[in-house]
Structure formats: C-alpha cells, structure tokens
Design an enzyme around this catalytic site. Structure first.
Site, PDB file in Angstrom:
ATOM      1  N   ASP A 264      30.169  38.475  44.215  1.00 52.98           N
ATOM      2  CA  ASP A 264      31.291  38.654  43.289  1.00 52.98           C
ATOM      3  C   ASP A 264      32.145  39.830  43.770  1.00 52.98           C
ATOM      4  OD1 ASP A 264      32.295  37.949  40.353  1.00 52.98           O
ATOM      5  OD2 ASP A 264      32.399  40.136  40.604  1.00 52.98           O
ATOM      6  N   ASN A 272      44.414  41.896  40.864  1.00 54.48           N
ATOM      7  CA  ASN A 272      45.470  40.968  40.456  1.00 54.48           C
ATOM      8  C   ASN A 272      46.507  41.665  39.584  1.00 54.48           C
ATOM      9  OD1 ASN A 272      44.985  38.499  41.718  1.00 54.48           O
ATOM     10  ND2 ASN A 272      43.486  37.860  40.187  1.00 54.48           N
ATOM     11  N   HIS A 277      49.190  38.237  41.907  1.00 49.54           N
ATOM     12  CA  HIS A 277      48.273  37.143  42.267  1.00 49.54           C
ATOM     13  C   HIS A 277      48.382  36.734  43.730  1.00 49.54           C
ATOM     14  CE1 HIS A 277      46.588  36.308  38.298  1.00 49.54           C
ATOM     15  NE2 HIS A 277      47.783  36.585  37.804  1.00 49.54           N
ATOM     16  N   ASP A 281      45.221  36.431  46.046  1.00 51.49           N
ATOM     17  CA  ASP A 281      44.860  35.277  46.874  1.00 51.49           C
ATOM     18  C   ASP A 281      44.554  35.712  48.309  1.00 51.49           C
ATOM     19  OD1 ASP A 281      45.233  33.678  44.686  1.00 51.49           O
ATOM     20  OD2 ASP A 281      47.183  32.903  45.323  1.00 51.49           O
ATOM     21  N   GLU A 307      36.416  34.621  41.436  1.00 55.38           N
ATOM     22  CA  GLU A 307      36.121  35.501  42.555  1.00 55.38           C
ATOM     23  C   GLU A 307      34.650  35.492  42.924  1.00 55.38           C
ATOM     24  OE1 GLU A 307      36.052  38.144  38.818  1.00 55.38           O
ATOM     25  OE2 GLU A 307      37.051  36.333  39.541  1.00 55.38           O
TER      26      GLU A 307
END
Length: 387
Positions: A264, A272, A277, A281, A307
């Site tokens: 994780d 973010n 975002h 990404d 994630e």
C-alpha cells in the site's frame, strides 16, 4: 483442360476488389493497429484488383497501360501486402521503404523492356522474376512473425507466398527452356495458365489467412484488456486472483508453497490532494515500475484496488519473502520522481502460509492484517505473518 487466362484475371480482380471494399468498410471499428493493418491489406487488394483489371483489358487499352502499368501495380499490391504484415507486427524500419523502391525499379525495367524489345518471352520472364524479391520480403516478415507466437496462421500464410514465388520462378524457367511463345501459344500454355490460377488462389487464400491472423491479434488484445489494469499495465484484480489460485493449486500438489505481499502506498490521498490526480497516476505507475524491478522472474503483481497491490511469490518461504519485500520497499523509497517533492514510501504486509491452511482467501486476509499492522506501526515498513 483449357483455362481462359483473361477470365481468371477478371475473377482475380473481382475477388480482390471485394476484399478491399470489405476491409475498408469495417476497419474503422477495430483497435488502431488492427485498423491500420486492415486499411493496408485493403489497399493491397485494391492495387491487385486494379492491376489485374488493366491486364484483363489488354487489347482494349494501350499495351503500355495493360502490360507496363498493370504489372507494376500488381507488384505494388504485393509491396502493400508486405507493409500490411509489418503494421500487424508493429515493426518499422528502413525495409518499409525497400518494397516501394522495388516497385519503382520494376516500373523502369518493364518500361525499358516494353520500349526496347516487344518480345513477349522477355516480358513474361521479367513479370515472373521481378515479383520474387518482394515475395521474399513477405516470406521473411512472416517467418519473423511465426517466431513471435502466431506460428500456425502466419506459417500457413508464409507457405502461400513461398509457393507462389516458386510458381513464378517455374513460369520464368518454362519460358527460358521452351520455344518462343507468341500471344496465342501464351494463352494456351499450361504453365502460363497455371501461374494465373496460382495468382488468383494466392490472393484469395492469403486474404483468408490474413483475416485469421487479425482475429488472433484481436483475441490477444481483448484478453489483455480483460486481464490488465489500464493505468499501470499490470494484472487487474480478477486476473491476479485467477493466476494466484492456479499457483496455489499447483503448490498443493508439489508441496512448495508461495508467499504473498500486500503493498500500500503511504499517504497516497495526500499526494492526490496536494499535487493532483495526474501526478497521483504518475506515482502509481512509478511505484509499479519499482515493484516490478524488485521482483524475480517468477513473481507476479496485480493491482488490488486504489493504491494497493498484491504480489505472489511462488515457492517462497518466510525468510525469502521478507528479503523480497524489503528489497521492494527500498526500491520504491529510492525511485526518482519529478512530479512530487517528497519521497514516496510503501507499507507491506507479508503472508507466508503453512501447508495445511494454504488458500487464497486465507493468504489475502493474513497479508491484509499484516499490512494494517505495518501502517499502524508507522508506515514504510514490512510486517510478516504466517497463516
């Protein structure tokens, strides 16, 4: 049995035109690589149809059009076949232009022979032999494709063009070894008739095999879309679970059990919120790259959600799983990033099962619990548990 060469030529033109129209009409509905290959194959069939039609109209059209232009366009059709196969293979390079240059060479040689010598035997030899180099390019490209996983279909397509190259060579050799032909004896000569039939069959059969090759590419692309995460390119959750179940089933037969990592990204929501975002990404893709770089060849990774990522380590005990997890954690922490200011870290939970409780659901549950302990314990760390 006597075959009418003009009729065979006309049928070849109609057949090629039909395939060309079909390819052009439906190509836009397919993925880009397949669509480009279909457009080029349609172009190849269109050129073949036009060339065959010019040859069919000999006597109605001037000989320059029916003999020189017609046969040059037919060679151009084979050159476009070569380009279509190259597009299907997603290969580019200087040889893409080689076939086009050869078409120009053929035009010059046909024109020169037509102007300087009206001997039909010389024309037949040139028409037959000048196709062979571009046919050799096609055979070579299909051989490359047959070594890259599409063996059956592309090998059959290769065989079609190799046989036609042999027929073309036989056609030229027949003229060299027999008495001179005139137009009447040319139309009745069995070898010349056979060569026209072979041309018609080559165009028809190769189009069938090419469509089958397109089907294989489409199937592979659909499988990839169904099994991979579109953002990161790794297995999606469903595909990862199927592969893991298969590996666990194999382990239950062999007694060599896998370990699993649950990974994780720490504070990903903050990334973010702070950078957007798009940057998030980019972080996901970078983390996946770092994970893949830290894994062994037999390991595989999937995106579990958001994630979170799952990694299966086949035939791996606790100690080795811990080493892999620590290498993975360090690889992520040290990866260079241009989209965010701070270092990105991951927390990792490891489940290393005992034989009597090895199941996918149990491994996920224990790995998830270990991950929770890693995050609760301060993040950027590895926690290992046994099932």
């Amino acid at each position: 049995m006597h075959l009418d060469i003009p009729t065979v030529t006309f049928l070849a033109a109609v057949s090629c035109l039909s395939v060309a129209l079909a390819m052009w009409v439906v190509a836009g509905r397919y993925p880009p690589v397949v669509a480009r290959a279909m457009f080029r194959w349609g172009g190849a069939c269109g050129l073949s149809a036009f060339g065959a039609l010019l040859v069919f109209l000999r006597g109605t059209l001037p000989d320059f059009l029916s003999v020189v232009v017609g046969n040059t366009v037919i060679v151009g059709g084979f050159a476009m076949v070569y380009h279509a196969i190259r597009v299907l293979h997603e290969r580019t390079g200087p040889s893409d232009r080689l076939a086009a240059v050869w078409v120009l060479v053929c035009f010059v040689l046909y024109w020169t022979a037509f102007e300087l010598n009206r001997d039909i035997n010389l024309r037949i030899i040139l028409v037959a032999t000048l196709k062979i180099p571009v046919l050799a390019l096609i055979v070579r490209e299909l051989w490359v494709g047959s070594q890259r996983g599409r063996r059956a279909i592309e090998f059959m397509l290769l065989s079609v063009y190799l046989l036609y190259a042999l027929v073309s060579a036989l056609r030229a050799l027949n003229v060299m070894m027999t008495s001179a032909l005139d137009l009447d004896s040319f139309l009745s000569d069995p070898v010349q008739q056979f060569s026209f039939v072979a041309y018609f069959l080559t165009l028809s059969v190769s189009s069938l095999f090419f469509m089958l090759a397109l089907g294989e590419v489409l199937t592979a692309e659909l499988y990839q879309r169904a099994t991979t995460d579109p953002l990161t390119g790794i297995y999606n959750r469903h595909a990862f679970e199927e592969l893991a179940l298969r590996e666990i089933s194999r382990a239950q037969r062999t007694g060599r059990y896998p370990s699993m990592l649950m990974v994780d990204i720490d504070h990903f929501k903050q990334i973010n919120d702070r950078y957007g975002h798009t940057a998030g990404d980019g972080v996901l893709r970078a983390v996946v790259g770092a994970i893949q770089g830290a894994l062994r060849q037999q390991d595989f990774v999937g995106r579990w959600g958001g994630e979170e990522f799952c990694v299966l380590l086949p035939e791996t005990g606790q100690i080795d799983a811990l080493h892999v997890a620590e290498r993975l954690r360090s690889s992520v922490m040290e990866m260079p990033l241009s989209t965010v200011a701070e270092a990105v870290t991951v927390s990792i939970g490891v489940s290393s099962p005992y034989a009597h409780e090895c199941s996918f659901s149990a491994m996920i549950e224990v790995a998830d619990d270990a991950l929770y302990k890693a995050k609760f314990g301060g993040r950027n760390r590895v926690v290992i548990s046994g099932v």
